[in-house]
Motif scaffolding. Structure first.
Motif, PDB file in Angstrom:
ATOM      1  N   HIS A  71      -6.835  50.750 124.645  1.00  0.00           N
ATOM      2  CA  HIS A  71      -7.973  51.463 124.031  1.00  0.00           C
ATOM      3  C   HIS A  71      -8.803  50.480 123.237  1.00  0.00           C
ATOM      4  N   GLN A  72     -10.036  50.607 123.466  1.00  0.00           N
ATOM      5  CA  GLN A  72     -10.857  49.699 122.968  1.00  0.00           C
ATOM      6  C   GLN A  72     -12.035  50.710 122.014  1.00  0.00           C
ATOM      7  N   VAL A  73     -12.155  50.174 120.746  1.00  0.00           N
ATOM      8  CA  VAL A  73     -12.849  51.215 119.693  1.00  0.00           C
ATOM      9  C   VAL A  73     -13.653  50.205 119.007  1.00  0.00           C
ATOM     10  N   ARG A  74     -14.831  50.649 118.394  1.00  0.00           N
ATOM     11  CA  ARG A  74     -15.531  49.932 117.604  1.00  0.00           C
ATOM     12  C   ARG A  74     -15.893  50.411 116.225  1.00  0.00           C
ATOM     13  N   ASP A  75     -15.639  49.799 115.128  1.00  0.00           N
ATOM     14  CA  ASP A  75     -15.413  50.803 113.727  1.00  0.00           C
ATOM     15  C   ASP A  75     -16.828  50.739 113.339  1.00  0.00           C
ATOM     16  N   LEU A  80     -14.896  44.997 116.993  1.00  0.00           N
ATOM     17  CA  LEU A  80     -14.257  45.432 118.219  1.00  0.00           C
ATOM     18  C   LEU A  80     -12.803  45.596 117.933  1.00  0.00           C
ATOM     19  N   HIS A  81     -11.899  46.705 118.329  1.00  0.00           N
ATOM     20  CA  HIS A  81     -10.477  46.604 118.051  1.00  0.00           C
ATOM     21  C   HIS A  81     -10.009  46.807 119.528  1.00  0.00           C
ATOM     22  N   VAL A  82      -8.989  46.471 120.076  1.00  0.00           N
ATOM     23  CA  VAL A  82      -8.115  46.440 121.363  1.00  0.00           C
ATOM     24  C   VAL A  82      -6.818  46.997 120.998  1.00  0.00           C
TER      25      VAL A  82
END
Length: 329
Positions: A71-75, A80-82
């Motif tokens: 799951h990839q999300v940008r805060d 970028l968090h993976v």
């Protein structure tokens, strides 16, 4: 005294790494993540590799992990968090530090694969061998990136894993802004108080600090308690300087804990070790004019250590503040 790093830890990790060295790695297609802000390759503690190039992130699962999804999300800060699917519950439950999957933060901190062959961690529980951090019941250690650490650590009963994040010096504000002259007029000069400065060291020979430093200890990767950066001496003078620019508490005494090296940087485990020493050495106040690239909500390992030390000793900690921005998985 200089603290030395213990590079590895835990029964089961070496065996786990041997078991995962064979077999081809599955390649996930690149996902468009927008502007990554930083480029590089990061091996996560799960053994998965994340390559960030030209605003696109490509995840290469570790051996035997072809079925794991990511799951990839940008805060809110653009980081970028993976997050591997098999770690999501542990991150949400606080067993794993979310910063371990903040790919942008890891690259900017110099923890990418090109910059460092190890990931520095703070670990509680399990059969850990490393630098002890008694205030959090844990140890600091460096884990080689080819060990697929988390698989073995989870099997060995590790309770929690934090990134041992970088910490750097930050400057203080001028004395009149805190109302010090009014306090002096009321007779409050710091007489009888001991203040610990956890910083880059203190130059005890500086004329403005003559006789002020009563004890010093080194927790950094430098080989001396001397201040070869200048920041710690600046902070010490702000506290108790007796020269042309008088400090806030000119009659107080100082403990100098060198937790930042000669370039102004250190790790959270260095800070915690210094905090434990300062409180144990009788500091009434512990000053930490330093900060991290990651914000805090009060549940990080530094905050937990501070709360425990304060509860046990009554020491007052004065720490540079930062805003908190959350990341949701």
């Amino acid at each position: 005294m200089t603290r030395r790093r213990t590079p590895l830890l835990l029964a089961g990790v070496v065996a786990a790494s041997v078991l995962t060295t064979a077999g081809a790695q599955a390649q996930q297609p690149p996902l468009d993540t927008g502007s990554a802000g930083s480029e590089g390759t990061v091996t996560l503690i799960t053994g998965d590799r994340v390559e960030v190039r030209g605003g696109r992130a490509r995840v290469r699962p570790g051996p035997g992990r072809a079925d794991v999804t990511f799951h990839q999300v940008r805060d809110e800060r653009g980081h970028l968090h993976v997050l591997p699917s098999d770690t999501a519950a542990d991150v949400r439950g606080g067993r794993l530090d979310g910063r371990l999957f903040d790919v942008t933060g890891l690259i900017r901190a110099g923890y990418d694969d090109r910059s460092s062959p190890v990931t520095p961690l703070i670990v509680t529980g399990g059969l850990v061998a490393g630098e002890p951090l008694t205030s959090v019941g844990g140890h600091a250690l460096e884990v080689p990136k080819d060990t697929a650490f988390w698989s073995g650590a989870r099997a060995a009963g590790v309770d929690r894993v934090w990134l041992d994040g970088p910490v750097t010096a930050t400057l203080d504000r001028s004395v009149p802004q805190v109302g010090a002259p009014e306090a002096w007029q009321a007779g409050h000069t710091g007489a009888g108080a001991t203040v610990a400065v956890l910083d880059t060291g203190v130059d005890a020979t500086h004329p403005d600090l003559a006789g002020a430093v009563v004890a010093a200890r080194n927790f950094s990767r430098s080989d001396t308690t001397d201040d070869n950066f200048g920041h710690g001496t600046h902070v010490a003078a702000t506290i108790t300087g007796a020269g042309k620019y008088q400090g806030v508490a000119p009659d107080s005494k100082l403990l100098s804990g060198k937790v930042l090296d000669d370039f102004g940087g250190g790790r959270e485990s260095d800070i915690i070790a210094g905090m434990e020493w300062a409180a144990g050495a009788g500091a009434d106040v512990v000053n930490m004019s330093l900060g991290s690239p990651w914000p805090s909500d009060g549940t990080d390992v530094l905050s937990l250590a501070l709360n425990k030390i304060t509860a046990d000793t009554g020491a007052l900690f004065v720490v540079s503040s930062s805003d908190y921005l959350s990341t949701h998985y």
